[in-house]
Write a protein that holds these residues in place. Sequence first.
Motif, PDB file in Angstrom:
ATOM      1  N   ASN A  28       0.847  -1.186   0.000  1.00  0.00           N
ATOM      2  CA  ASN A  28       0.000   0.000   0.000  1.00  0.00           C
ATOM      3  C   ASN A  28       0.882   1.235   0.000  1.00  0.00           C
ATOM      4  OD1 ASN A  28      -2.304   1.790   0.423  1.00  0.00           O
ATOM      5  ND2 ASN A  28      -1.493   2.014   2.498  1.00  0.00           N
TER       6      ASN A  28
ATOM      7  N   ASN B 232      -3.829  -6.149   8.144  1.00  0.00           N
ATOM      8  CA  ASN B 232      -5.068  -5.899   7.418  1.00  0.00           C
ATOM      9  C   ASN B 232      -4.825  -4.680   6.542  1.00  0.00           C
ATOM     10  OD1 ASN B 232      -7.608  -5.136   6.520  1.00  0.00           O
ATOM     11  ND2 ASN B 232      -8.632  -5.622   8.453  1.00  0.00           N
ATOM     12  N   ILE B 233      -4.431  -4.908   5.304  1.00  0.00           N
ATOM     13  CA  ILE B 233      -4.006  -3.820   4.423  1.00  0.00           C
ATOM     14  C   ILE B 233      -5.120  -2.803   4.201  1.00  0.00           C
ATOM     15  CG2 ILE B 233      -3.105  -3.241   2.138  1.00  0.00           C
ATOM     16  CD1 ILE B 233      -1.119  -4.563   4.013  1.00  0.00           C
ATOM     17  N   TYR B 234      -6.380  -3.238   4.270  1.00  0.00           N
ATOM     18  CA  TYR B 234      -7.495  -2.307   4.100  1.00  0.00           C
ATOM     19  C   TYR B 234      -7.412  -1.165   5.125  1.00  0.00           C
ATOM     20  CZ  TYR B 234     -12.205  -0.378   4.276  1.00  0.00           C
ATOM     21  OH  TYR B 234     -13.267   0.483   4.305  1.00  0.00           O
ATOM     22  N   LYS B 235      -7.077  -1.504   6.377  1.00  0.00           N
ATOM     23  CA  LYS B 235      -6.968  -0.479   7.423  1.00  0.00           C
ATOM     24  C   LYS B 235      -5.865   0.522   7.087  1.00  0.00           C
ATOM     25  CE  LYS B 235      -8.525  -3.295  11.355  1.00  0.00           C
ATOM     26  NZ  LYS B 235      -8.126  -3.816  12.689  1.00  0.00           N
ATOM     27  N   TRP B 236      -4.753   0.020   6.576  1.00  0.00           N
ATOM     28  CA  TRP B 236      -3.613   0.889   6.288  1.00  0.00           C
ATOM     29  C   TRP B 236      -3.917   1.814   5.111  1.00  0.00           C
ATOM     30  CZ3 TRP B 236       0.859   0.702   9.317  1.00  0.00           C
ATOM     31  CH2 TRP B 236       0.825  -0.277  10.313  1.00  0.00           C
ATOM     32  N   LYS B 237      -4.686   1.318   4.139  1.00  0.00           N
ATOM     33  CA  LYS B 237      -5.118   2.172   3.031  1.00  0.00           C
ATOM     34  C   LYS B 237      -6.041   3.269   3.537  1.00  0.00           C
ATOM     35  CE  LYS B 237      -4.773  -1.223  -0.707  1.00  0.00           C
ATOM     36  NZ  LYS B 237      -5.525  -2.003  -1.715  1.00  0.00           N
ATOM     37  N   LYS B 238      -6.938   2.892   4.439  1.00  0.00           N
ATOM     38  CA  LYS B 238      -7.904   3.839   4.984  1.00  0.00           C
ATOM     39  C   LYS B 238      -7.211   5.018   5.667  1.00  0.00           C
ATOM     40  CE  LYS B 238     -11.645   4.124   8.404  1.00  0.00           C
ATOM     41  NZ  LYS B 238     -12.448   3.368   9.407  1.00  0.00           N
TER      42      LYS B 238
ATOM     43  N   LYS C 274      -4.073   5.908   5.145  1.00  0.00           N
ATOM     44  CA  LYS C 274      -3.027   6.428   4.257  1.00  0.00           C
ATOM     45  C   LYS C 274      -1.622   6.294   4.855  1.00  0.00           C
ATOM     46  CE  LYS C 274      -6.061   9.608   1.783  1.00  0.00           C
ATOM     47  NZ  LYS C 274      -6.262  10.981   1.280  1.00  0.00           N
TER      48      LYS C 274
ATOM     49  N   ASN D 100      -0.894   4.552  -0.421  1.00  0.00           N
ATOM     50  CA  ASN D 100      -1.987   5.479  -0.655  1.00  0.00           C
ATOM     51  C   ASN D 100      -1.711   6.796   0.071  1.00  0.00           C
ATOM     52  OD1 ASN D 100      -4.472   6.527  -1.392  1.00  0.00           O
ATOM     53  ND2 ASN D 100      -5.559   5.591   0.335  1.00  0.00           N
TER      54      ASN D 100
END
Length: 469
Positions: free
Chosen positions: A19, A75-81, A83, A21
Amino acid sequence: MKKFFLEDLQNIINGNILNWNTNRPVELFVEQPDKPLLNCLYYLFDGCDDEDKLLKKLVECGATGVIIKAPHRLNIYKWKKFKIGVIEVEHLTESYLELAKVFRSQFNIPIIQVIGSSGKTTTKDMIGAVLNAGIPTLVGYNNYNAPSGVAYNLFSIRKYHRAAVLEVGMKGRGIMSLSSEMVKPNIGVLTSIQRAHLVSLGSIENIIEAKAEIFDYLDEAGLLIINGEDENCINFPIGRYKGKVLKYGFSDKFDLWASNIKYKNFKSYFRANGPGIEIDCILNTVGKYNIANALAAILVGLQLGLRKEDIKRGLSNFEPSSGRLKIYDGIKGTVLINDNFNANPDSTRQLLQEIPYFTDDKPLMLVLGDMERPDEEVRQYAKEVHFSIGEQLAQIKFDSLIAIGKWAKEYVRGAMSKGVPQSKMVYFETVEKAEKYFKSSIIPGSVIVFKASVYVPIRHLIRSLGVEY
């Protein structure tokens, strides 16, 4: 400070971008568990036990991203959220060292690399004290001298620093090269060459060769400073180096030498002499070898253009770190001298030679632990060096010896072979077994010297007297 963007990082490390982002650059590199900083890339050497807590901390500090060892469990989704960038690498330490090389390259400041079998940390700290009296200087943390520790210290350089001094150690071939390639020193300082790694490297000649790897990276327009009094430093292959070489010692055959040496109240007073140079110095520690370390620091200060007044003031500001001839007030009017950090046979010999000069005829108690690791494979060597130290003890006027450890019985045997009465000495296998006797045997008004390697934790005896360090 240089700003590193994603493409820069991809060119330096072979990582998998999970990630990114974020538009934030990376300016600093910080390792866990250090506090994250603004625009830092945070190295998760210990993994991630509490992902939400870590994310909160990184967001609050304005961190750019993290590097984690593959395979990850984030949990890569959290890290994208939030940024926060995530890079996964196969070899975490290798990427850390590679980044350190690039980070160091942005600083056009003199960097001093201190090497040697003993005295590295003390000399590094003395150089730092001298330089900080004149210019803002980074002093490497503690005794972080393995490659990862060297990288850590390089990552601590900031744009306001005008110099940096780091120590570099080695336990085998190739280690000095690995660290020196990161540091690319402008000035090298060699404090001593002793038997600290004799078991692993096999000979003094091999130890010299391992340390001489610095020549591949020491600036040829720079300077090498050598302890001219050390019998093994004399054999250091300085012919390989095309730059300037200066030596220090205790006679006028050297480029800088000490004279008028006196000890009082556990301080050293001496004059540093050289061509057109006279500096009267005060040092908050004792021992001729520490005066030698101070001479190295003075040479560095002179090389970097510091005034004599600043050099003198810097040395007077130096305070020994814990375990390095650190002096404390003890019970019953005693003086405690803690010199057990990373002790080895040769540094112990040096200390024993100096003790008579600074005890001021007070009763002397010695608490000596093993100087080599307690492995059967080194039995013959360990017994020989401990017996030899025991023989040297016979030349010192001491009132009692407490010997502790697997090999420490040889201190007693060696001393007895030279006529020391057994009644003045006692042996224990462990610190725990020695503690009760130690506390009951303290001689009021005495100087108590503690010296041992990491294999015998005699610091517990100091703490048993209510002394914290």
